[in-house]
Design an enzyme around this catalytic site. Structure first.
Site, PDB file in Angstrom:
ATOM      1  N   THR A  82      37.945  30.145  43.160  1.00  0.00           N
ATOM      2  CA  THR A  82      36.974  30.348  42.076  1.00  0.00           C
ATOM      3  C   THR A  82      35.624  29.743  42.463  1.00  0.00           C
ATOM      4  OG1 THR A  82      38.773  30.364  40.487  1.00  0.00           O
ATOM      5  CG2 THR A  82      36.582  30.019  39.587  1.00  0.00           C
ATOM      6  N   ASN A 168      46.354  40.642  42.993  1.00  0.00           N
ATOM      7  CA  ASN A 168      47.299  39.579  42.633  1.00  0.00           C
ATOM      8  C   ASN A 168      48.401  40.033  41.678  1.00  0.00           C
ATOM      9  OD1 ASN A 168      44.636  39.607  41.318  1.00  0.00           O
ATOM     10  ND2 ASN A 168      45.602  38.252  39.840  1.00  0.00           N
ATOM     11  N   GLN A 198      44.889  36.761  48.144  1.00  0.00           N
ATOM     12  CA  GLN A 198      46.290  37.186  48.221  1.00  0.00           C
ATOM     13  C   GLN A 198      46.641  37.752  49.604  1.00  0.00           C
ATOM     14  OE1 GLN A 198      48.529  36.509  45.991  1.00  0.00           O
ATOM     15  NE2 GLN A 198      47.229  35.908  44.262  1.00  0.00           N
ATOM     16  N   SER A 218      42.160  30.628  49.055  1.00  0.00           N
ATOM     17  CA  SER A 218      42.663  29.538  48.222  1.00  0.00           C
ATOM     18  C   SER A 218      43.917  28.934  48.846  1.00  0.00           C
ATOM     19  CB  SER A 218      42.986  30.109  46.842  1.00  0.00           C
ATOM     20  OG  SER A 218      43.469  29.099  46.014  1.00  0.00           O
ATOM     21  N   HIS A 220      46.275  26.982  47.535  1.00  0.00           N
ATOM     22  CA  HIS A 220      47.540  26.906  46.773  1.00  0.00           C
ATOM     23  C   HIS A 220      48.263  28.247  46.671  1.00  0.00           C
ATOM     24  CE1 HIS A 220      46.464  28.504  42.649  1.00  0.00           C
ATOM     25  NE2 HIS A 220      45.250  28.302  43.113  1.00  0.00           N
ATOM     26  N   CYS A 347      51.967  36.576  26.748  1.00  0.00           N
ATOM     27  CA  CYS A 347      53.229  36.460  26.014  1.00  0.00           C
ATOM     28  C   CYS A 347      52.995  35.836  24.661  1.00  0.00           C
ATOM     29  CB  CYS A 347      54.189  35.604  26.810  1.00  0.00           C
ATOM     30  SG  CYS A 347      55.005  36.594  28.010  1.00  0.00           S
TER      31      CYS A 347
HETATM   32  N1  PLP Z   1      41.347  35.706  43.353  1.00  0.00           N
HETATM   33  C1  PLP Z   1      42.616  36.081  43.301  1.00  0.00           C
HETATM   34  C2  PLP Z   1      43.016  37.444  43.799  1.00  0.00           C
HETATM   35  C3  PLP Z   1      43.586  35.245  42.777  1.00  0.00           C
HETATM   36  O1  PLP Z   1      44.860  35.634  42.728  1.00  0.00           O
HETATM   37  C4  PLP Z   1      43.180  33.976  42.300  1.00  0.00           C
HETATM   38  C5  PLP Z   1      44.164  33.094  41.650  1.00  0.00           C
HETATM   39  O2  PLP Z   1      45.043  33.552  40.928  1.00  0.00           O
HETATM   40  C6  PLP Z   1      41.838  33.605  42.390  1.00  0.00           C
HETATM   41  C7  PLP Z   1      40.955  34.492  42.923  1.00  0.00           C
HETATM   42  C8  PLP Z   1      41.367  32.246  41.942  1.00  0.00           C
HETATM   43  O3  PLP Z   1      41.833  31.260  42.858  1.00  0.00           O
HETATM   44  P1  PLP Z   1      41.805  29.688  42.584  1.00  0.00           P
HETATM   45  O4  PLP Z   1      42.970  29.388  41.729  1.00  0.00           O
HETATM   46  O5  PLP Z   1      41.930  29.052  43.926  1.00  0.00           O
HETATM   47  O6  PLP Z   1      40.496  29.353  41.956  1.00  0.00           O
END
Ligand code: PLP
Length: 769
Positions: A82, A168, A198, A218, A220, A347
């Protein structure tokens, strides 16, 4: 508060939500711990401890360059994708502003299925930096592939274009070469950001061989901890630091570097780069995993539909829907069976659907029912085997609850006896079953729940005695078709509300004779109660004696939108009439008691039912009507004004005021529950999850006590049967997270049950060995 060490994974947990975040690899944990314990220096310090830290930082950068193929350009560490996205967008927009490109109607383009971080940041910075561009979504086709014609048409006017390699929610990947060709053919210098989150570890990248300007990653999402990310910036791309300060990262991003995160990333990238190491599986192996899961799912859910084309999707993501089951049904089931997946849609009682599937033009039901199952490139064969086994077990519970059909299960012993509420978009569908005679009826069936009702009927072999509606809005003509499909009889044998022709007469408390039909040893009587609409009726369910349905013998009244919880149905809809509503309320009062349970057509507050007594407390106006203390004319004036204050009438949302209800429920914290039970032998632990969740994992005791399953959907029936004689019991409600248990506890307390508690955090925070 729970001690950190008491927050543990559940037993036999199967984690299939790797697109949300992955577990951290042991090698990454070790690298991170080592850095924290021994190499804790600040990379900016000039002493030896600092030099060591700097070495870790720079070797990780070099390794990153190798893995993503960034021979040139900048590679910087961020807090996550992000932040990388913000940095890229700000850099592009500031540059565009300074260059004052002579584009008449500038646009900012992004793929319609992009992660929300992209369009939201584009809109935000477009506004904050006063760019004045139009932010445009690039449509995708039914496979989720970007529309190249649209890009070709709009990219000449674009200041920036943002796309992603792999999605994602679906794993659908784009043809990067074709995309690049299209973009550059029509605009050689537009700034291009590609979200690679991804793709890392799943698709071979050679980033500086492309004209991509910015590529965020990213940690994580690839087995490193949260809080570490990478941003690649092309050599010639403009750059503005997003975070200013001490000038770290060569001034690109200030702030002391997250060295433990960077070291963890290094450990992961080293494994990825090591051809001898088998932590990361080959594409073929990942495809085999997908095939195994797909086969298991297809066997478990014969009505399954996969929401994306596997030929253009990463093998690690499976997005599916099952007709007749909402995302929530499956999520709840899987979570109860210790399988973690994610829902495409939110949900909650408010159904929102998946914007990704909506953009792909999938039918609404598919979007509303979507489930995403994602494993990672380091998932093992054992984990996939365990996952398949867990899915098979979980689905058995679903079959015995009749949420899906089964050839083998004998369902005669199970099945509900009495009333259930199914909530959809705050609208209540009420389904009543007489177990002894296997007869059932349904009231105000939401079109989205037709399949669920049909499955239940077929699975249990029920006889449907009626498919009823309390009122029809002009907008809801689809309802008539639905009744026609559900009724086996021909259309001349029931009226527009589904009321059948051959009925009997019963007289109510005030001697009024009304039509009734029989179900088991009870009757459903129909009482016309216009006001919200001209055709509004209420249905009264109870035991008639000598053709008399006395007020005390009525168990439930399905009031439609006449009375809602904390409000009266609005009259400013077509055919609404406050004067009729006034008289209907007085009539209703003559034929029921103040304690009779009222089941409304909407339940905005998740309180399930109400009574005249409760409503007279919360709505003094109702008491005045019933006591004859306000004239019809005065009420009409009051009601017209009150309705004007409501948000615009919308069939799904606002058939009356939403109101609020905030009673305080006593809590028992998860770590105190066992002691609470042993301190008081008359404690009843009530698991308010649905039967398929209760059955999904064979573990129904707590503190040596067997839990009682009173599903939230059957709480109104429970209230009706247990209104008296429960004074000594202490009820402790529990569910998955504490949300449903709180709703159940509120409902019980509101219905005068005493000694009611709930467990905040629910099973999620309960440490069961
Ligand atoms: N872009 C995609 C395709 C993602 O799947 C995500 C997280 O779900 C992000 C951006 C954002 O990543 P981060 O959690 O490292 O800010």
């Amino acid at each position: 508060m729970l001690a950190l060490r008491d927050i543990q994974p559940q037993k036999n947990e199967v984690y299939l939500d790797n697109n949300a975040t992955t577990p951290v690899l042991p090698q990454a944990i070790e690298a991170s711990t080592h850095t924290m314990q021994l190499c804790y220096g600040n990379p900016s310090s000039s002493h030896i401890t600092g030099i060591k830290a700097k070495y870790i930082l720079e070797t990780t950068r070099d390794l990153t360059r190798q893995v993503i193929g960034a021979k040139t350009g900048q590679v910087m560490f961020t807090s996550g994708a992000t932040e990388g996205i913000q940095t890229a967008i700000i850099s592009s927009l500031i540059a565009a502003k300074h260059q004052q490109k002579s584009i008449e109607n500038p646009v900012l383009l992004y793929g319609a299925t992009e992660h929300k971080a992209v369009p939201e940041s584009l809109k935000h910075w477009n506004k904050m930096l006063d760019i004045g561009a139009q932010v445009l979504a690039i449509p995708v086709d039914e496979r989720g592939i970007l529309d190249m014609t649209f890009i070709a048409e709009h990219v000449p006017n674009a200041l920036m274009i943002c796309t992603m390699i792999a999605n994602n929610e679906t794993g659908v990947y784009q043809d990067l070469a074709l995309l690049e060709q299209t973009i550059r053919q029509h605009n050689s210098d537009v700034y291009w950001m590609v979200d690679c989150v991804q793709a890392l570890g799943k698709i071979q990248l050679s980033i500086s061989d492309t004209s991509i300007d910015y590529a965020p990653f990213s940690g994580h999402k690839l087995y490193a901890p949260k809080g570490i990310g990478i941003l690649y910036v092309r050599e010639s791309a403009p750059f503005t630091p997003f975070i200013a300060g001490g000038g770290q990262e060569s001034g690109l991003r200030s702030g002391t570097e997250n060295l433990p995160g960077i070291a963890a990333l290094q450990a992961v990238l080293a494994l990825l780069n090591d051809e001898q190491d088998d932590t990361f599986k080959s594409h073929e192996q990942l495809e085999k995993y997908r095939e195994q899961l797909v086969q298991t799912l297809t066997k478990a859910f014969p009505a399954i539909v996969f929401n994306h084309d596997f030929t253009c999707s990463l093998p690690t993501t499976i997005n599916f829907s099952v007709k007749g089951l909402s995302s929530k049904d499956i999520m709840d089931l899987f979570d109860a069976a210790h399988i973690r997946v994610s829902a495409g849609s939110a949900c909650s009682s408010k159904v929102t659907g998946s914007f990704v599937l909506d953009a792909m033009g999938k039918p609404k039901w598919q979007s509303n029912s979507a489930i995403r199952m994602s494993f990672g490139p380091a998932t093992s064969q054992q984990e996939i085997d365990d996952a398949c086994h867990a899915i098979e077990q979980a689905v058995k519970a679903l079959k015995s609850s009749c949420l899906i059909l089964s050839d083998t299960a004998d369902n005669s012993a199970i099945g509900v006896d009495g009333l259930q509420q199914w909530l959809y978009d705050n609208g209540c569908t009420w389904c009543y079953v007489d177990k002894a005679t296997k007869q059932c009826f349904v009231i105000d069936l939401a079109p989205e729940l037709v399949a669920k009702f049909e499955t239940l009927v077929e699975c249990q072999g029920y006889e449907v005695v009626a498919v009823l509606t309390t009122h029809i809005h002009q907008a809801n003509e689809a309802h008539q078709n639905m009744i026609q499909t559900l009724w086996q009889n021909d259309s001349s044998s029931y009226d527009v509300l589904g009321w059948p022709q051959n009925t009997r007469l019963v007289s109510l408390e005030n001697e009024l004779a009304v039509e009734a039909i029989t179900i088991g040893n009870k009757v459903i009587a129909r009482l016309p109660l216009p006001g919200h609409t001209e055709n509004s009726v209420a249905y009264l369910l109870g035991r008639a004696d000598n053709q008399q349905l006395k007020a005390v013998d009525i168990e439930f009244v399905f009031v439609g939108d006449l009375i809602q919880i904390n409000g009266l149905g609005r009259c400013d809809v077509q055919d609404g009439d406050a004067s009729s509503l006034y008289r209907s309320l007085q009539l209703l009062n003559q034929v029921i008691t103040e304690q009779t349970l009222l089941c409304p057509a909407h339940d905005y507050l998740q309180l399930f039912n109400t009574t005249l007594a409760l409503e007279m407390q919360s709505q003094p106006m109702l008491k005045q009507i019933i006591d004859g203390e306000i004239s019809e004319q005065a009420f009409i004036e009051y009601k017209n004004k009150a309705d004007e204050q409501l948000p615009p009438a919308d069939y799904h949302q606002y058939c009356g005021p939403v109101g609020s209800f905030n009673n305080i429920i006593e809590t028992v914290h998860p770590n105190q529950l066992v002691k609470f039970i042993s301190d008081s032998p008359n404690t009843v632990v009530v698991d308010v999850r649905e039967p398929h969740e209760y059955d999904a994992y064979p573990d129904s005791t707590i503190g040596g006590k067997t839990m009682v399953n009173i599903p939230l959907s059957q709480i109104t029936q429970f209230v009706q049967r247990n209104k008296s004689g429960q004074a000594d019991n202490r009820y402790v409600c529990i569910c998955r997270s504490g949300k449903r248990s709180e709703a159940a506890a509120k409902t019980l307390q509101r219905n005068n049950f005493t000694h009611i508690y709930h467990v905040p955090g629910g099973f999620a925070l309960l440490n069961k060995s």
